[in-house]
Design a protein around this motif. Structure first.
Motif, PDB file in Angstrom:
ATOM      1  N   ALA A  22      72.364  37.284  14.460  1.00  0.00           N
ATOM      2  CA  ALA A  22      72.560  38.088  13.253  1.00  0.00           C
ATOM      3  C   ALA A  22      73.997  38.590  13.233  1.00  0.00           C
ATOM      4  O   ALA A  22      74.552  38.960  14.267  1.00  0.00           O
ATOM      5  CB  ALA A  22      71.588  39.257  13.223  1.00  0.00           C
ATOM      6  N   SER A  23      74.590  38.615  12.059  1.00  0.00           N
ATOM      7  CA  SER A  23      76.014  38.914  11.948  1.00  0.00           C
ATOM      8  C   SER A  23      76.308  39.653  10.660  1.00  0.00           C
ATOM      9  O   SER A  23      75.528  39.602   9.699  1.00  0.00           O
ATOM     10  CB  SER A  23      76.808  37.607  11.997  1.00  0.00           C
ATOM     11  N   LEU A  24      77.445  40.311  10.634  1.00  0.00           N
ATOM     12  CA  LEU A  24      77.965  40.911   9.415  1.00  0.00           C
ATOM     13  C   LEU A  24      79.103  40.083   8.842  1.00  0.00           C
ATOM     14  O   LEU A  24      79.598  40.372   7.749  1.00  0.00           O
ATOM     15  CB  LEU A  24      78.475  42.332   9.700  1.00  0.00           C
ATOM     16  N   THR A  25      79.519  39.063   9.585  1.00  0.00           N
ATOM     17  CA  THR A  25      80.723  38.316   9.212  1.00  0.00           C
ATOM     18  C   THR A  25      80.504  36.824   8.993  1.00  0.00           C
ATOM     19  O   THR A  25      81.247  36.204   8.246  1.00  0.00           O
ATOM     20  CB  THR A  25      81.806  38.482  10.294  1.00  0.00           C
ATOM     21  N   MET A  26      79.526  36.217   9.644  1.00  0.00           N
ATOM     22  CA  MET A  26      79.341  34.762   9.513  1.00  0.00           C
ATOM     23  C   MET A  26      79.093  34.414   8.049  1.00  0.00           C
ATOM     24  O   MET A  26      78.244  35.014   7.394  1.00  0.00           O
ATOM     25  CB  MET A  26      78.180  34.287  10.378  1.00  0.00           C
ATOM     26  N   ASN A  27      79.842  33.451   7.535  1.00  0.00           N
ATOM     27  CA  ASN A  27      79.837  33.206   6.099  1.00  0.00           C
ATOM     28  C   ASN A  27      79.699  31.734   5.764  1.00  0.00           C
ATOM     29  O   ASN A  27      79.602  30.877   6.649  1.00  0.00           O
ATOM     30  CB  ASN A  27      81.116  33.783   5.482  1.00  0.00           C
ATOM     31  N   GLU A  28      79.722  31.447   4.468  1.00  0.00           N
ATOM     32  CA  GLU A  28      79.506  30.094   3.976  1.00  0.00           C
ATOM     33  C   GLU A  28      80.534  29.100   4.500  1.00  0.00           C
ATOM     34  O   GLU A  28      80.199  27.953   4.824  1.00  0.00           O
ATOM     35  CB  GLU A  28      79.513  30.094   2.444  1.00  0.00           C
ATOM     36  N   GLY A  29      81.786  29.507   4.585  1.00  0.00           N
ATOM     37  CA  GLY A  29      82.827  28.612   5.089  1.00  0.00           C
ATOM     38  C   GLY A  29      82.602  28.250   6.539  1.00  0.00           C
ATOM     39  O   GLY A  29      82.839  27.109   6.954  1.00  0.00           O
ATOM     40  N   GLU A  30      82.131  29.207   7.334  1.00  0.00           N
ATOM     41  CA  GLU A  30      81.865  28.939   8.748  1.00  0.00           C
ATOM     42  C   GLU A  30      80.625  28.079   8.927  1.00  0.00           C
ATOM     43  O   GLU A  30      80.572  27.227   9.831  1.00  0.00           O
ATOM     44  CB  GLU A  30      81.740  30.272   9.492  1.00  0.00           C
ATOM     45  N   ILE A  31      79.609  28.265   8.078  1.00  0.00           N
ATOM     46  CA  ILE A  31      78.436  27.399   8.136  1.00  0.00           C
ATOM     47  C   ILE A  31      78.844  25.944   7.941  1.00  0.00           C
ATOM     48  O   ILE A  31      78.367  25.045   8.633  1.00  0.00           O
ATOM     49  CB  ILE A  31      77.403  27.797   7.059  1.00  0.00           C
ATOM     50  N   ASP A  32      79.742  25.723   7.005  1.00  0.00           N
ATOM     51  CA  ASP A  32      80.209  24.359   6.736  1.00  0.00           C
ATOM     52  C   ASP A  32      80.847  23.753   7.976  1.00  0.00           C
ATOM     53  O   ASP A  32      80.695  22.565   8.250  1.00  0.00           O
ATOM     54  CB  ASP A  32      81.210  24.388   5.573  1.00  0.00           C
ATOM     55  N   ALA A  33      81.560  24.586   8.746  1.00  0.00           N
ATOM     56  CA  ALA A  33      82.212  24.093   9.968  1.00  0.00           C
ATOM     57  C   ALA A  33      81.232  23.989  11.137  1.00  0.00           C
ATOM     58  O   ALA A  33      81.364  23.096  11.989  1.00  0.00           O
ATOM     59  CB  ALA A  33      83.372  25.024  10.347  1.00  0.00           C
TER      60      ALA A  33
END
Length: 400
Positions: free
Chosen positions: A240-251
């Motif tokens: 669980a995170s407050l920062t992990m985002n869509e751009g990082e999911i793609d990577a």
């Protein structure tokens, strides 16, 4: 005599454009996030200029790349103000970079828009805070996780101000609900996948209910990949995170991202007229929306808020702009937001989302209404009704 931006007001009225500074890294460990923030700001500028600018004058961005090096942010902010004669700056992701810019804008009396979530416990009259503070993300997330998964947590973070302070806040919030922290480990911003092997072994041994991650930038991608490679499954024990985002999911990739959770004011999957319009415009300008993040949306919204204030004041003057901005609202892609006149922070939505098998965030829960920012956590009670999340129905329901 030291340079002070207020002295340039009359001279700047005759200029043909309104110059503003953009201070986001396009290279380095946090560039995956900061590029999206830069894009959000540039899109807003394009939209404003396409409608005639502000009082018939276009907004002209002056952009520098700090290359994710902390000291560069302060030095480049100084250069923008003193050499480029810029009085308004948008920028920064990491709290350490914000701390470099803060004394510069205060000393020079410039106005700084910070479009990123942060650890709270700060106020400056020269800063407009556009990202979530702890009562808008940490408290709702802790509430949701303890109800949905359990109360045994393991903390993993990057080694700088934001992760350590966020974990301190999260520990205090968890304590109110009877939670337990099984471990707390920090890593260098340059950490690679192999560097996380020992902590992942410890996580597998202690079997927490949830891993709370404040690992940022490229390190975030490496940590999620390492967890997946070691057999970690977000469907069983999520990160669980407050920062992990869509751009990082793609990577990271869909398979390694599935099941993991983020709390944020904005997700790309929100289905609303304002967000659909935002994503359509972003797609048209940049060719893809895979990197649209909460930070991108915040930068976009802050530029629009600034332009509306500038339209009213007719001058780039910190005191005049601040007076108009405090209490100002904007129909942002996430919904209506408002700058709190009490503390320069922003009323924001709070949503909890889980990554599905296709690599898309699906909102699981959301708070009833935009949360008043409380950067000093004066009222951090985990059981406060205003932080309770409403469960969002199955994936067929629209995320509005």
């Amino acid at each position: 005599m030291p340079f002070h931006f207020g002295r340039l007001r009359k001279r700047n009225r005759s200029l043909k454009s309104w110059k503003i500074g953009l201070l986001f890294s396009e290279t380095g460990v946090t560039s995956i996030i900061e590029r999206s923030q830069l894009n959000g700001a540039l899109l807003a500028i394009d939209q404003i200029n396409a409608k005639g600018g502000v009082r018939g004058r276009p907004i002209e961005p002056v952009s520098y790349d700090p290359a994710s090096v902390t000291r560069n942010y302060g030095e480049l902010a100084e250069k923008m103000i003193v050499e480029d004669k810029i009085g308004v700056i948008f920028g920064c992701y990491m709290s350490s970079s914000r701390k470099e810019v803060l004394p510069v804008v205060e000393r020079r009396n410039a106005l700084f828009f910070y479009p990123t979530l942060y650890e709270g416990f700060e106020y400056s009259p020269n800063v407009i805070y556009g990202g979530a503070c702890p009562n808008q993300n940490s408290v709702p997330l802790a509430n949701y996780l303890m109800n949905a998964y359990g109360n045994r947590f393991y903390f993993v973070g990057s080694d700088y101000i934001y992760p350590r302070e966020s974990n301190r806040v999260m520990r205090n919030v968890l304590r109110q609900g009877g939670g337990e922290v099984l471990g707390e480990v920090y890593f260098d911003l340059e950490a690679g996948q192999a560097d996380f092997s020992q902590v992942i072994d410890d996580i597998m041994d202690k079997k927490p209910d949830v891993i709370f991650s404040t690992v940022v930038g490229q390190g975030c991608i490496e940590f999620y990949k390492a967890y997946h490679a070691a057999g970690g499954d977000g469907r069983k024990c999520p990160i669980a995170s407050l920062t992990m985002n869509e751009g990082e999911i793609d990577a990271i990739g869909c398979e390694a991202s599935a099941g993991h959770i983020t709390a944020a004011p904005y997700f790309r999957s929100i289905n609303s007229p304002a967000n659909r319009s935002f994503l359509k415009a972003y797609q048209a300008k940049f060719g893809s929306t895979v990197d649209v993040t909460s930070g991108c949306e915040a930068a976009y919204s802050q530029v629009h808020l600034f332009a509306a204030a500038l339209e009213e004041t007719g001058e780039i003057d910190t005191e005049s702009l601040r007076e108009v901005l405090l209490g100002a609202s904007f129909d942002a892609p996430q919904g209506l937001i408002k700058i709190d006149p009490d503390n320069n922070h922003t009323y924001l939505r709070s949503c909890i989302a889980k990554v599905n098998d296709a690599g898309e965030f699906v909102i699981q829960a959301k708070v009833r209404r935009a949360i008043k920012p409380d950067p000093y956590l004066v009222f951090p009670a985990i059981h406060d009704w205003s932080f309770r999340t409403l469960k969002v129905g199955g994936t067929g329901r629209r995320n509005e």
